[in-house]
Design a protein around this motif. Structure first.
Motif, PDB file in Angstrom:
ATOM      1  N   PRO A  31       0.885  -1.405   0.125  1.00  0.00           N
ATOM      2  CA  PRO A  31      -0.027   0.114   0.010  1.00  0.00           C
ATOM      3  C   PRO A  31       1.084   1.260  -0.009  1.00  0.00           C
ATOM      4  CG  PRO A  31      -0.577  -1.543   1.887  1.00  0.00           C
ATOM      5  CD  PRO A  31       0.702  -2.132   1.407  1.00  0.00           C
ATOM      6  N   ILE A  32       0.551   2.170  -0.986  1.00  0.00           N
ATOM      7  CA  ILE A  32       1.548   3.329  -0.936  1.00  0.00           C
ATOM      8  C   ILE A  32       0.519   4.434  -1.077  1.00  0.00           C
ATOM      9  CG2 ILE A  32       2.910   4.754  -2.475  1.00  0.00           C
ATOM     10  CD1 ILE A  32       3.824   2.068  -3.784  1.00  0.00           C
ATOM     11  N   VAL A  33       0.805   5.492  -0.264  1.00  0.00           N
ATOM     12  CA  VAL A  33      -0.035   6.807  -0.066  1.00  0.00           C
ATOM     13  C   VAL A  33       0.997   7.823  -0.740  1.00  0.00           C
ATOM     14  CG1 VAL A  33      -1.093   8.332   1.376  1.00  0.00           C
ATOM     15  CG2 VAL A  33      -1.558   5.905   1.542  1.00  0.00           C
ATOM     16  N   VAL A  34       0.521   8.423  -1.540  1.00  0.00           N
ATOM     17  CA  VAL A  34       1.426   9.686  -1.959  1.00  0.00           C
ATOM     18  C   VAL A  34       0.938  10.896  -1.362  1.00  0.00           C
ATOM     19  CG1 VAL A  34       1.679  11.216  -3.920  1.00  0.00           C
ATOM     20  CG2 VAL A  34       1.645   8.802  -4.310  1.00  0.00           C
ATOM     21  N   LEU A  35       1.902  11.714  -0.854  1.00  0.00           N
ATOM     22  CA  LEU A  35       1.507  13.134  -0.165  1.00  0.00           C
ATOM     23  C   LEU A  35       1.976  14.223  -0.977  1.00  0.00           C
ATOM     24  CD1 LEU A  35       2.346  12.795   3.630  1.00  0.00           C
ATOM     25  CD2 LEU A  35       0.205  12.723   2.601  1.00  0.00           C
ATOM     26  N   THR A  36       1.575  15.244  -1.016  1.00  0.00           N
ATOM     27  CA  THR A  36       1.859  16.321  -1.762  1.00  0.00           C
ATOM     28  C   THR A  36       1.435  17.672  -1.192  1.00  0.00           C
ATOM     29  OG1 THR A  36       2.170  17.381  -3.936  1.00  0.00           O
ATOM     30  CG2 THR A  36      -0.119  16.359  -3.313  1.00  0.00           C
ATOM     31  N   GLY A  37       2.169  18.644  -1.431  1.00  0.00           N
ATOM     32  CA  GLY A  37       2.090  20.027  -0.987  1.00  0.00           C
ATOM     33  C   GLY A  37       0.518  20.502  -1.353  1.00  0.00           C
ATOM     34  N   PHE A  38       0.491  20.420  -2.703  1.00  0.00           N
ATOM     35  CA  PHE A  38      -0.853  20.783  -3.071  1.00  0.00           C
ATOM     36  C   PHE A  38      -1.122  20.021  -4.480  1.00  0.00           C
ATOM     37  CE2 PHE A  38       1.924  24.003  -3.845  1.00  0.00           C
ATOM     38  CZ  PHE A  38       1.624  24.455  -5.235  1.00  0.00           C
ATOM     39  N   GLY A  39      -1.972  19.226  -4.692  1.00  0.00           N
ATOM     40  CA  GLY A  39      -1.961  18.322  -5.799  1.00  0.00           C
ATOM     41  C   GLY A  39      -2.751  18.651  -7.008  1.00  0.00           C
ATOM     42  N   SER A  40      -2.919  18.278  -8.143  1.00  0.00           N
ATOM     43  CA  SER A  40      -3.574  18.457  -9.155  1.00  0.00           C
ATOM     44  C   SER A  40      -4.445  16.923  -9.504  1.00  0.00           C
ATOM     45  CB  SER A  40      -2.853  18.923 -10.429  1.00  0.00           C
ATOM     46  OG  SER A  40      -2.083  17.827 -10.918  1.00  0.00           O
ATOM     47  N   ILE A  41      -5.465  17.016  -9.952  1.00  0.00           N
ATOM     48  CA  ILE A  41      -6.308  15.946 -10.238  1.00  0.00           C
ATOM     49  C   ILE A  41      -5.534  15.002 -11.149  1.00  0.00           C
ATOM     50  CG2 ILE A  41      -8.255  15.177 -11.439  1.00  0.00           C
ATOM     51  CD1 ILE A  41      -9.838  17.346 -10.392  1.00  0.00           C
ATOM     52  N   ALA A  42      -4.720  15.625 -12.145  1.00  0.00           N
ATOM     53  CA  ALA A  42      -3.965  14.768 -13.167  1.00  0.00           C
ATOM     54  C   ALA A  42      -2.910  13.945 -12.502  1.00  0.00           C
ATOM     55  CB  ALA A  42      -3.195  15.893 -14.321  1.00  0.00           C
ATOM     56  N   THR A  43      -2.216  14.719 -11.568  1.00  0.00           N
ATOM     57  CA  THR A  43      -1.162  13.788 -10.935  1.00  0.00           C
ATOM     58  C   THR A  43      -1.722  13.007  -9.895  1.00  0.00           C
ATOM     59  OG1 THR A  43      -0.895  15.848  -9.218  1.00  0.00           O
ATOM     60  CG2 THR A  43       0.560  15.911 -11.123  1.00  0.00           C
ATOM     61  N   ALA A  44      -2.709  13.187  -9.179  1.00  0.00           N
ATOM     62  CA  ALA A  44      -3.368  12.172  -8.648  1.00  0.00           C
ATOM     63  C   ALA A  44      -3.719  11.130  -9.132  1.00  0.00           C
ATOM     64  CB  ALA A  44      -4.633  12.680  -7.859  1.00  0.00           C
ATOM     65  N   LEU A  45      -4.333  11.168 -10.391  1.00  0.00           N
ATOM     66  CA  LEU A  45      -4.737  10.067 -11.172  1.00  0.00           C
ATOM     67  C   LEU A  45      -3.442   9.293 -11.600  1.00  0.00           C
ATOM     68  CD1 LEU A  45      -7.409  11.442 -13.284  1.00  0.00           C
ATOM     69  CD2 LEU A  45      -7.717  10.072 -11.515  1.00  0.00           C
ATOM     70  N   GLU A  46      -2.226  10.022 -12.066  1.00  0.00           N
ATOM     71  CA  GLU A  46      -1.216   9.424 -12.763  1.00  0.00           C
ATOM     72  C   GLU A  46      -0.639   8.466 -11.378  1.00  0.00           C
ATOM     73  OE1 GLU A  46       1.778  11.969 -14.192  1.00  0.00           O
ATOM     74  OE2 GLU A  46       3.058  10.375 -14.783  1.00  0.00           O
ATOM     75  N   ALA A  47      -0.595   9.104 -10.191  1.00  0.00           N
ATOM     76  CA  ALA A  47      -0.174   8.296  -9.073  1.00  0.00           C
ATOM     77  C   ALA A  47      -0.861   7.260  -8.697  1.00  0.00           C
ATOM     78  CB  ALA A  47      -0.050   9.269  -7.900  1.00  0.00           C
ATOM     79  N   VAL A  48      -2.005   7.174  -8.926  1.00  0.00           N
ATOM     80  CA  VAL A  48      -3.036   5.973  -8.572  1.00  0.00           C
ATOM     81  C   VAL A  48      -2.417   4.965  -9.813  1.00  0.00           C
ATOM     82  CG1 VAL A  48      -5.144   4.840  -8.512  1.00  0.00           C
ATOM     83  CG2 VAL A  48      -4.706   6.878  -7.307  1.00  0.00           C
ATOM     84  N   ARG A  49      -2.525   5.306 -10.914  1.00  0.00           N
ATOM     85  CA  ARG A  49      -2.275   4.506 -11.891  1.00  0.00           C
ATOM     86  C   ARG A  49      -0.762   3.777 -11.815  1.00  0.00           C
ATOM     87  NH1 ARG A  49      -6.127   6.620 -16.505  1.00  0.00           N
ATOM     88  NH2 ARG A  49      -6.194   8.720 -15.466  1.00  0.00           N
ATOM     89  N   LEU A  50       0.049   4.542 -11.181  1.00  0.00           N
ATOM     90  CA  LEU A  50       1.541   4.021 -11.196  1.00  0.00           C
ATOM     91  C   LEU A  50       1.577   3.252  -9.926  1.00  0.00           C
ATOM     92  CD1 LEU A  50       3.545   7.161 -12.075  1.00  0.00           C
ATOM     93  CD2 LEU A  50       3.175   5.067 -13.154  1.00  0.00           C
ATOM     94  N   GLY A  51       0.518   2.932  -9.144  1.00  0.00           N
ATOM     95  CA  GLY A  51       0.372   1.869  -8.128  1.00  0.00           C
ATOM     96  C   GLY A  51       0.216   2.571  -6.827  1.00  0.00           C
TER      97      GLY A  51
END
Lengths: 180, 180
Positions: free
Chosen positions: A78-98
């Motif tokens: 299980p991987i959770v990505v943190l970010t200062g402030f995200g965009s929808i595009a990067t969120a989707l990409e992160a999920v697609r990457l695992g």
DNA sequence: TCGGGGTGCGACAATTCACCGCACCGCGTC
DNA sequence: GACGCGGTGCGGTGAATTGTCGCACCCCGA
């Protein structure tokens, strides 16, 4: 969390990293905290982790690459990505990457843990999340909070990033305790 | 798009729906446009579609439920979710429910088509999307644009949604042609 | 010890905002 | 056709916010 859950924390900001580490340890997890993607992939290879928390903004390599790498090493992790402030595009990409979920700082440690457990952010809202229409003030406030966190609480820097005067930022912060 | 690609368009806003339909048809697609989730699921059962475009804000049922339903009917069907303005949480939920991508209005028809083809939004940004720090003005402007779109260009309604005076909104719109 | 940078705050002019009113227009309804 | 209703554009005005400048204080590394 289960007894002695082992978590891998990757974030280059020492303050934030240590604070989050303490918070997670206080909740019963065993946390290995590193600052760079290089250390992270090394640690992941050796230690058997039950979850990973990755900052998207890492020096050099992008956190997204690290997500893909970790996911490749141990697909079920299980991987959770943190970010200062995200965009929808990067969120989707992160999920697609695992990645399992994608949270924005400042993130509640409990939310991080529940996200790792698979009680993803959306799961918290059972039925649906009727996209509400935030007021202008609300949007302004949230963005200020994100940038402030991003700047590590540095008001002067945050003001510069926001493109407004430091004095104005101070006044906004002073007035706006909880806009709604 | 391939010859005679059949698309299912679900959006309750007649103006937006028809405009997008025309745009898609002009690009060589065959488009069945409906307003409600009920019609959509019926159409999906009969017609063999190559893709679906679903508005998240539908009267009654949530667009998310429709996504899940369509995905259940035909798991391989590329579904793109549209929304006036989205949150990361709902975007992730949509993807988990079977959507291929998640775009915000106003959406470029070409982007919609490429998203359906699997050239996801993130793919457009090859390497990564280094999350930049938008200025306060920029955030304000973008949010105004989203809400304005959401309100169908109705300035009075948008001002109410934004929680500001109509006059102020007008002035902001007049001054702020392209903030950055 | 001396900058450099951050913070908190007062003061003041310039700008912007909220709130009012007015005129006009398109659109259903009676 | 007259009417009400809601939207739009715009002017005016006092109140609130912002941009700017200055000052004092603090921490920290050279």
């Amino acid at each position: 969390m289960n007894p002695r859950t082992r978590l891998l924390l990757v974030d280059d900001d020492p303050n934030f990293r240590e604070r989050l580490q303490r918070a997670l340890v206080a909740r019963g997890a065993e946390v290995v905290a590193v600052a760079f993607a290089r250390e992270a992939s090394g640690a992941a290879r050796t230690g058997g982790f039950d979850g990973a928390i990755v900052d998207l903004r890492l020096p050099g390599e992008s956190g997204l690459d690290l997500v893909a790498e970790l996911h490749g090493l141990k697909p079920g992790l299980p991987i959770v990505v943190l970010t200062g402030f995200g965009s929808i595009a990067t969120a989707l990409e992160a999920v697609r990457l695992g990645a399992r979920d994608y949270l924005t700082k400042p993130a509640d440690p409990d939310r991080i843990l529940s996200a790792l457990r698979g009680e993803a952010s959306f799961a918290a809202s059972p039925a649906e999340a009727p996209p509400e229409i935030p007021s202008l003030d609300r949007v302004e406030w949230e963005h200020i909070q994100r940038v402030l966190t991003e700047a590590g609480g540095n008001i002067s820097q945050a003001a510069r990033l926001l493109g407004i005067d430091r004095r104005s930022l101070q006044r906004k912060l002073a007035k706006h305790p909880p806009p709604r």
